[in-house]
Design an enzyme around this catalytic site. Structure first.
Site, PDB file in Angstrom:
ATOM      1  CE1 TYR A 230      -4.211   1.534  -0.294  1.00 57.71           C
ATOM      2  CE2 TYR A 230      -3.414   2.856   1.724  1.00 57.71           C
ATOM      3  CZ  TYR A 230      -4.516   2.574   0.596  1.00 57.71           C
ATOM      4  OH  TYR A 230      -5.433   3.490   0.495  1.00 57.71           O
TER       5      TYR A 230
ATOM      6  CE  LYS B 144      -7.424   6.155   0.721  1.00 55.22           C
ATOM      7  NZ  LYS B 144      -8.376   6.908   0.186  1.00 55.22           N
TER       8      LYS B 144
END
Ligand code: NAD
Ligand code: 0WE
Length: 262
Positions: free
Chosen positions: A157, A164
């Site tokens: 990720y 995020k």
């Protein structure tokens, strides 16, 4: 009567009938909201128009969030039809594909970091800023979609996790700066879902299997489950909730360990 009747909702990020934004738009429509949808470029326009038709959406407008003009034009167009806006949904993320495979430290680049943060986090504040004149003083709400990679290191990720983390901080700073104007700002942190943004992600299938094993509910979550939580958070039923990150992940984030023997 639905709990969003009379509300006007602008929804970004519909790309297909698997998009999280599609689950949100459908839930909001079901609860009585009128929907406006955006598309990022000419290639996506027909697909988004077709889906918007299914929701009787009267407004479909272009908006590429990588451009200041793209964002300003969206709201100057929207103002031609709507004098106010009650709900704004941000369901957008982007990082270069090469940044989402391999060890983080070996793959991160200055430009990849910039793009991921620009499209996936800054754009939420930019949309909120441009929407302010239409949203202030009317019990309105903004919502974005995050992922647990913001607070835990998830293989591959990578730079999206940092983006995020920035997006979730953005939720808190936007909530603090907009609260007195009657605007609430929240996020849903969703469990992994097979969408276009998840297609082509290395080892996504095995991630989903691991998630199912570890999540207390023992299954994946759906875009409709995210949609229902999103509709609630953007409704007057949630009038006391702002600056929050609500997990819709079958409890995955609450589990501490799993047994591999059963
Ligand atoms: P999706 O591919 O359906 O949606 C992503 C959207 O981002 C697309 O509609 C795309 O057009 C839009 N977008 C990308 N760059 C843009 C730009 N420059 N301007 C305007 N729009 C742009 O995938 P999704 O999974 O529904 O993703 C929506 C959100 O949900 C993202 O923020 C993603 O990080 C988040 N999320 C996804 C999952 C998952 O497993 N699918 C889990 C948690 C959070
Ligand atoms: O936020 C996301 C995906 C965001 C995303 C996806 C892509 C794929 C295509 C951002 N940028 C791009 N760029 C592309 O070119 N998710 C939460 C889904 C996701 O993505 C992962 C995951 C999960 C879960 C990537 C690696 C590991 C897990």
């Amino acid at each position: 009567m639905g709990f969003l009747s009379g509300k006007r909702a602008l929804i970004t990020g519909i790309a297909s009938n698997r998009s999280i934004a599609w689950g949100i738009a459908r839930a909001m429509r079901r609860e009585g909201a009128t929907i406006a949808a955006t598309y990022p470029n000419a290639k996506m326009e027909p697909r988004v128009r077709k889906l918007a038709d299914e929701l009787d959406a009267p407004i479909v407008l272009p908006c590429d969030v990588s451009s200041d003009d793209g964002i300003l034009n969206l709201f100057s167009e929207l103002r031609n039809t709507w004098e106010g806006l009650d709900i704004l949904v941000h369901s957008i993320a982007f990082a270069h594909q090469e940044e989402l495979v391999g060890p983080f430290v070996e793959t991160v680049t200055r430009e990849g970091f910039r793009v991921a943060h620009d499209i996936s986090s800054y754009s939420f504040a930019a949309l909120g800023k441009a929407a302010l004149p239409l949203m202030e003083g009317r019990q309105s709400a903004l919502l974005t979609i995050s992922y647990i990679g913001s607070v835990r290191a998830i293989p591959n990720y990578n730079v999206m996790g940092l983006a995020k983390a920035s997006l979730e901080a953005n939720v808190r700073y936007m909530a603090q700066s907009m609260g007195k104007k009657g605007i609430r700002v929240n996020a849903v942190s969703a469990g992994p879902i097979r969408t276009l943004a998840a297609s082509g992600i290395k080892d996504f299938r095995s991630m989903l299997a691991g998630f199912e094993q570890a999540a207390p509910l023992g299954r994946l979550i759906t875009i409709d489950e995210v949609g229902n939580a999103a509709a609630f958070l953007c409704s007057d039923l949630a009038s006391g909730i702002t600056g929050e990150i609500t997990y819709v992940d079958g409890g995955f984030n609450t589990a501490g360990a799993i047994l591999t023997t059963s």
